[in-house]
Motif scaffolding. Sequence first.
Motif, mmCIF file in Angstrom:
data_model
loop_
_atom_site.group_PDB
_atom_site.id
_atom_site.type_symbol
_atom_site.label_atom_id
_atom_site.label_comp_id
_atom_site.label_asym_id
_atom_site.label_seq_id
_atom_site.Cartn_x
_atom_site.Cartn_y
_atom_site.Cartn_z
ATOM 1 N N ALA A 24 -5.969 -17.847 18.677
ATOM 2 C CA ALA A 24 -6.542 -16.741 19.442
ATOM 3 C C ALA A 24 -7.415 -15.859 18.564
ATOM 4 C CB ALA A 24 -5.432 -15.907 20.067
ATOM 5 N N SER A 25 -8.481 -15.359 19.149
ATOM 6 C CA SER A 25 -9.321 -14.380 18.470
ATOM 7 C C SER A 25 -9.846 -13.397 19.505
ATOM 8 C CB SER A 25 -10.477 -15.051 17.727
ATOM 9 O OG SER A 25 -11.300 -15.766 18.630
ATOM 10 N N GLY A 26 -10.186 -12.203 19.030
ATOM 11 C CA GLY A 26 -10.740 -11.192 19.934
ATOM 12 C C GLY A 26 -9.709 -10.395 20.693
ATOM 13 N N ILE A 27 -8.433 -10.581 20.386
ATOM 14 C CA ILE A 27 -7.376 -9.807 21.044
ATOM 15 C C ILE A 27 -6.435 -9.247 19.990
ATOM 16 C CG2 ILE A 27 -7.424 -11.177 23.157
ATOM 17 C CD1 ILE A 27 -4.837 -12.546 22.183
ATOM 18 N N SER A 28 -5.665 -8.255 20.391
ATOM 19 C CA SER A 28 -4.613 -7.740 19.535
ATOM 20 C C SER A 28 -3.428 -8.671 19.682
ATOM 21 C CB SER A 28 -4.247 -6.313 19.951
ATOM 22 O OG SER A 28 -3.196 -5.824 19.149
ATOM 23 N N PHE A 29 -3.436 -9.717 18.871
ATOM 24 C CA PHE A 29 -2.514 -10.840 19.088
ATOM 25 C C PHE A 29 -1.059 -10.412 19.017
ATOM 26 C CE2 PHE A 29 -1.567 -15.288 19.291
ATOM 27 C CZ PHE A 29 -0.392 -15.440 18.568
ATOM 28 N N ALA A 30 -0.717 -9.616 18.031
ATOM 29 C CA ALA A 30 0.693 -9.285 17.811
ATOM 30 C C ALA A 30 1.308 -8.586 19.017
ATOM 31 C CB ALA A 30 0.847 -8.435 16.561
ATOM 32 N N GLY A 31 0.503 -7.880 19.781
ATOM 33 C CA GLY A 31 1.014 -7.155 20.933
ATOM 34 C C GLY A 31 0.866 -7.882 22.244
ATOM 35 N N ALA A 32 0.308 -9.061 22.209
ATOM 36 C CA ALA A 32 -0.004 -9.778 23.445
ATOM 37 C C ALA A 32 1.111 -10.729 23.837
ATOM 38 C CB ALA A 32 -1.302 -10.559 23.292
ATOM 39 N N THR A 33 1.382 -10.813 25.124
ATOM 40 C CA THR A 33 2.246 -11.869 25.634
ATOM 41 C C THR A 33 1.430 -13.144 25.733
ATOM 42 O OG1 THR A 33 3.627 -10.350 26.899
ATOM 43 C CG2 THR A 33 3.613 -12.650 27.594
ATOM 44 N N MET A 34 1.931 -14.196 25.102
ATOM 45 C CA MET A 34 1.233 -15.474 25.089
ATOM 46 C C MET A 34 2.009 -16.465 25.946
ATOM 47 S SD MET A 34 -1.287 -14.755 23.132
ATOM 48 C CE MET A 34 -1.987 -16.401 23.002
ATOM 49 N N ARG A 46 -1.600 -23.639 38.295
ATOM 50 C CA ARG A 46 -1.152 -23.710 36.906
ATOM 51 C C ARG A 46 0.239 -23.106 36.848
ATOM 52 N NH1 ARG A 46 -6.686 -21.778 33.648
ATOM 53 N NH2 ARG A 46 -8.022 -23.406 34.525
ATOM 54 N N ASP A 47 1.206 -23.891 36.434
ATOM 55 C CA ASP A 47 2.591 -23.452 36.393
ATOM 56 C C ASP A 47 2.985 -23.032 34.989
ATOM 57 O OD1 ASP A 47 3.318 -26.171 38.594
ATOM 58 O OD2 ASP A 47 3.093 -24.055 39.123
ATOM 59 N N MET A 48 3.696 -21.932 34.921
ATOM 60 C CA MET A 48 4.151 -21.445 33.622
ATOM 61 C C MET A 48 5.165 -22.424 33.035
ATOM 62 S SD MET A 48 6.476 -19.769 31.541
ATOM 63 C CE MET A 48 7.744 -19.012 32.577
ATOM 64 N N VAL A 49 4.947 -22.770 31.785
ATOM 65 C CA VAL A 49 5.873 -23.638 31.053
ATOM 66 C C VAL A 49 6.734 -22.801 30.123
ATOM 67 C CG1 VAL A 49 6.036 -25.525 29.391
ATOM 68 C CG2 VAL A 49 4.282 -25.589 31.181
ATOM 69 N N ALA A 50 6.071 -21.912 29.369
ATOM 70 C CA ALA A 50 6.796 -21.072 28.421
ATOM 71 C C ALA A 50 5.954 -19.850 28.112
ATOM 72 C CB ALA A 50 7.103 -21.835 27.140
ATOM 73 N N SER A 51 6.622 -18.746 27.803
ATOM 74 C CA SER A 51 5.903 -17.542 27.393
ATOM 75 C C SER A 51 6.701 -16.819 26.328
ATOM 76 C CB SER A 51 5.643 -16.630 28.582
ATOM 77 O OG SER A 51 6.844 -16.086 29.073
ATOM 78 N N ILE A 52 5.959 -16.069 25.507
ATOM 79 C CA ILE A 52 6.614 -15.318 24.436
ATOM 80 C C ILE A 52 5.944 -13.958 24.348
ATOM 81 C CG2 ILE A 52 5.135 -16.436 22.693
ATOM 82 C CD1 ILE A 52 7.531 -16.163 20.742
ATOM 83 N N LYS A 53 6.756 -12.898 24.421
ATOM 84 C CA LYS A 53 6.227 -11.555 24.339
ATOM 85 C C LYS A 53 6.074 -11.148 22.877
ATOM 86 C CE LYS A 53 7.931 -10.032 28.834
ATOM 87 N NZ LYS A 53 8.741 -9.040 29.584
ATOM 88 N N SER A 54 5.583 -9.927 22.686
ATOM 89 C CA SER A 54 5.295 -9.479 21.330
ATOM 90 C C SER A 54 6.549 -9.381 20.487
ATOM 91 C CB SER A 54 4.589 -8.128 21.367
ATOM 92 O OG SER A 54 5.389 -7.168 22.029
ATOM 93 N N GLY A 55 7.672 -9.180 21.125
ATOM 94 C CA GLY A 55 8.928 -9.148 20.385
ATOM 95 C C GLY A 55 9.535 -10.527 20.321
ATOM 96 N N THR A 56 10.744 -10.664 20.757
ATOM 97 C CA THR A 56 11.405 -11.960 20.724
ATOM 98 C C THR A 56 11.749 -12.471 22.110
ATOM 99 O OG1 THR A 56 13.528 -10.851 20.470
ATOM 100 C CG2 THR A 56 12.401 -11.526 18.450
ATOM 101 N N THR A 57 11.238 -11.827 23.156
ATOM 102 C CA THR A 57 11.551 -12.268 24.508
ATOM 103 C C THR A 57 10.791 -13.535 24.827
ATOM 104 O OG1 THR A 57 11.873 -9.984 25.201
ATOM 105 C CG2 THR A 57 11.583 -11.625 26.924
#
Length: 112
Positions: A24-34, A46-57
């Motif tokens: 990723a580029s152009g975003i505040s990556f550490a704070g973004a939910t990916m 498009r179905d969600m497979v997995a997501s990770i928030k800025s913390g450990t969620t």
Amino acid sequence: QVDLMESGGGLVHPGGSLTLSCAASGISFAGATMGWYRQAPGNQRRDMVASIKSGTTINYSDSVNGRFTITRDNAKNIVYLEMNDLKPEETGVYYCKACDWWGQGTQVTVAG
């Protein structure tokens, strides 16, 4: 400008493994939910497979829980999806998502 670049897709036999990466580029990556999403052949959704928030969620779809692992490297601005014991029905284009932005996708084909 936000850019999400996926890589790591390919052809794998059932039961095999792949690891996808999204740089990723152009975003505040550490704070973004990916997130990783899958679009199956012939399907508009498009179905969600997995997501990770800025913390450990972390969240997984029920079908992949226990077989897929999502991780992030905030120093490199990369999110990974390790996929094990892949099934033919998991064939599709896998997209990386950050906030409202999408990558171009990477094809995963489970066949053989």
